[in-house]
Enzyme design. Structure first.
Site, short mmCIF file in Angstrom:
data_model
loop_
_atom_site.label_atom_id
_atom_site.label_comp_id
_atom_site.label_asym_id
_atom_site.label_seq_id
_atom_site.Cartn_x
_atom_site.Cartn_y
_atom_site.Cartn_z
N HIS A 74 0.86 -1.90 -4.61
CA HIS A 74 1.47 -0.89 -5.47
C HIS A 74 1.63 -1.46 -6.88
O HIS A 74 2.11 -2.58 -7.07
CB HIS A 74 2.83 -0.48 -4.91
N ASP A 108 -0.05 -0.97 0.38
CA ASP A 108 1.01 -0.26 -0.32
C ASP A 108 1.76 0.60 0.69
O ASP A 108 1.12 1.31 1.48
CB ASP A 108 0.38 0.62 -1.41
N SER A 127 2.79 6.69 -8.89
CA SER A 127 3.98 6.50 -8.08
C SER A 127 4.89 7.73 -8.19
O SER A 127 4.46 8.84 -7.88
CB SER A 127 4.69 5.21 -8.49
#
Length: 305
Positions: A276, A246, A153
């Site tokens: 995610h 995501d 991320s």
């Protein structure tokens, strides 16, 4: 995945974006690890401090499956929207990578927003990489000629940017390990629209993170959005792990394409039906456990293990 999300939706916890930043950090620390696999035992676990350019000692942790000298090493940068997360929230994931790959993993507590806004996290990551490539590897008994950088991320963003910086400094990296990284300036891809109200990470949460981290006028800076980089020729080979459901999946694919067009070797895996953050849900998801093995295999191949 759907059953797990239904269970999570029934849990009596407020969205992080409704909390103050300190409360969100604390809540994330408490919840991290609930869905992780058991921590594997490692031969070497060492907490240390890495000097930042302004003299601040940054907390870090070395995880290694062996005490033998000369192990290759991955610098790992945790996710959390540049606002939450730590070496503790990602300890199990990093232990799994070390355990399964045979390489050492150095995980970094870079400084977080809102106290430390852009580009402090970028500079901290760069400083740690430069230290590890020189004095750090010698001090820790690691192989400074076999380095990789990775993260998930926001940490994936920092890793992608770090790989560009390493090329510019002449630091050779064996791999950049990019786990659902953020790469765009304005979060305007189709998947952001599709999953604007999606599970685990929605647009409101993204806006909250980035509002704390960066000024709107800075978003075109490639250190925030590596898709804006003018030149990615010669950066390290990349291995991508993306989640199908995501908001960030399209920008991950776009960055993989950008690297491929520049002649950079790229492997990309999209984990179907995943959301995610799935990589830290191995207690419940076979796909997360498969990810652990896939990422470790990518490291082994890159390091020649």
């Amino acid at each position: 995945m759907r059953l797990l999300l239904d269970r999570m939706a029934r849990a009596p916890y407020p969205p992080l974006r409704t909390l103050s930043a300190p409360a969100a950090k604390q809540a994330y620390e408490k919840s991290a690890g609930v869905l992780e696999v058991p921590k594997p035992p490692l031969a070497r676990v060492q907490d240390l401090r890495i000097p930042a350019r302004d003299g601040t000692p940054l907390r870090a942790r070395l995880l290694a499956p062996s005490t033998a000298p000369g192990l290759p090493v991955l610098l790992y940068l945790h996710g959390g929207g540049f606002t939450i997360g730590s070496i503790d929230t990602h300890d199990t994931l990093c232990r799994m990578l070390a355990h399964l790959s045979g390489a050492a993993v150095l995980t970094l507590d870079y400084r977080l927003a809102p106290e430390h806004r852009f580009p402090v996290a970028v500079n901290d990551a760069w400083d740690a990489l430069a230290w590890l490539a020189g004095e750090g590897a010698r001090t820790l008994g690691l192989d400074g000629t076999r380095l990789a950088i990775g993260g998930d991320s926001a940490g994936g963003t920092l890793a992608a940017v770090g790989a560009i910086h390493a090329r510019d400094l002449g630091v050779r990296l064996a791999l950049q390990l990019l786990i659902y990284p953020g790469t765009t300036a304005h979060q305007d891809t189709p998947s952001h629209a599709t999953y604007a109200d999606g599970p685990m990470l929605d647009q409101a949460q993204i806006d909250w993170f980035f509002g704390l981290y960066i000024d709107e006028a800075q978003r075109e800076d490639w250190r925030f959005a590596p898709l804006q980089a003018d030149d990615v020729d010669g950066v390290a080979p990349a291995w991508f792990a993306l989640a199908e459901c995501d908001p960030l999946v399209d920008e991950g694919v776009l960055y993989a394409d950008k690297l491929r067009l520049a002649g950079v070797p790229v492997d990309l895996e999209i984990y179907r039906g995943m959301v995610h953050g799935f990589a830290q849900m191995g207690r419940a998801l076979p796909e997360a456990r498969r990810f652990h093995h896939d990422a470790a295999q990518a490291l082994r191949a890159a390091f020649g293990l």
